[in-house]
Design an enzyme around this catalytic site. Structure first.
Site, short mmCIF file in Angstrom:
data_model
loop_
_atom_site.label_atom_id
_atom_site.label_comp_id
_atom_site.label_asym_id
_atom_site.label_seq_id
_atom_site.Cartn_x
_atom_site.Cartn_y
_atom_site.Cartn_z
CB ILE A 260 -1.07 0.18 1.30
CG1 ILE A 260 -1.81 -1.56 1.65
CG2 ILE A 260 -1.81 0.66 1.04
CD1 ILE A 260 -2.40 -1.73 0.04
N PRO A 261 1.31 2.24 -1.06
CG PRO A 261 0.99 2.47 -3.49
CD PRO A 261 -0.09 2.00 -2.55
CB CYS A 262 2.08 5.18 2.65
SG CYS A 262 3.26 4.59 3.43
CG HIS A 263 6.56 3.76 -1.43
ND1 HIS A 263 5.59 2.82 -0.68
CD2 HIS A 263 6.84 4.10 -2.63
CE1 HIS A 263 6.04 2.60 -1.87
NE2 HIS A 263 6.34 2.99 -2.71
NE ARG A 264 3.75 3.73 -6.17
CZ ARG A 264 3.17 2.67 -5.91
NH1 ARG A 264 1.72 2.78 -6.82
NH2 ARG A 264 3.42 1.45 -6.33
#
Length: 294
Positions: A260-264
């Site tokens: 779940i790409p919270c780094h984006r």
């Protein structure tokens, strides 16, 4: 796609060096440094660096430089530069191909979410990832949480944004689900990691969260790999344009790192900040995606 001869634990051990290499290449790519200079930046021989980088990233250092140039040229073109100017500024070459994992996600009932996983039987364990050693929390319906372990990190008290040892990383994940029964099983975590990172199987993710947070996490999944969005843009995506702060809290509360790409998600000014598992790891994830984007 990854070299089949590069085991997941090998990529995990290489992560620290590769994170430094990605940062160095990200700063120096406009000068197109050669392989020897890149290898020197992390204390390896050119042959060893070429082999380790390629086995970790799935593309060569030169292909990665090309991907950075490709991305920069795209930004220039969108800003109004001519094709010739963009080409002269970046020296374009093609990026590598992206091997995506597909994510099937499901939510719990409101009662289960509110109860913090009460009655759930979960497994926690350590297993490698391309971004270092992972702390995996797994439930009957799929991956519940993924964090990261920085071996040798001192024990910490309170909130910290980076540098968690195994005990702290496990405690961090377990604290999110105070009502659950959790047992330790590294073997189960290793089997799960192998399934999703090496075999490329679809990843079931069980999202323990409020309906609003699950809505934000789904919006994160809609951001293309290698791209970023501000918290404000995410708020607009879920039709809550005045809720950027609440969206930021939901992004920060994402339990399943990387998938779940919270780094984006970025601040309004585009800064990398406040990533729960360390800014260096967030940078590595973003440039890794950009390098693999078709």
């Amino acid at each position: 796609m990854f070299d089949e001869q590069a085991p997941l634990d090998e990529r995990a051990r290489a992560y620290d060096r590769m994170a430094k290499a990605l940062e160095w290449l990200g700063e120096t790519w406009p000068d197109w440094p050669d392989l020897e200079a890149a290898a020197c930046s992390v204390g390896l021989s050119p042959h060893h660096f070429q082999r380790e980088f390629t086995r970790w990233a799935g593309i060569s250092p030169k292909q990665y430089q090309g991907a950075l140039a490709h991305g920069a040229a795209g930004d220039m073109l969108r800003a109004g530069a001519s094709v010739l100017d963009a080409a002269l500024e970046t020296g374009l070459s093609g990026p590598g191909r992206l091997h995506d994992l597909f994510i099937a996600h499901e939510g719990l009932t409101p009662g289960e979410a509110k109860a913090g996983g009460k009655g759930a039987e979960l497994v926690i364990g350590r297993a490698p990832t391309p971004f270092g050693l992972g702390a995996w929390l797994i439930g009957p319906r799929g991956l519940v949480a993924l964090g990261f372990i920085d071996e040798g990190a001192p024990a910490r008290t309170g909130f910290a944004h980076q540098g968690r040892g195994e005990a702290d990383a496990f405690a961090d994940l377990a604290a999110r689900y105070p009502g659950a029964s959790i047992r330790h099983d590294d073997g189960e975590a290793e089997r799960f990691a192998s399934r999703v990172f090496e075999a490329g199987e679809p990843l079931p993710v069980c999202l323990y969260g409020t309906p609003f947070r699950r809505q934000v996490w789904r919006a994160l999944l809609e951001i293309p790999a290698g791209e970023t969005r501000t918290y404000g843009a995410l708020a607009g995506r879920i039709a809550a344009p005045k809720a950027a702060r609440a969206v930021g809290a939901a992004v920060g509360g994402n339990p399943v790192s990387w998938f779940i790409p919270c780094h984006r998600a970025l601040a309004a000014d585009g800064r990398l900040h406040n990533y729960h598992w360390g800014i260096a790891r967030k940078r590595a994830m973003l440039v890794y995606e950009r390098a693999h984007r078709a």
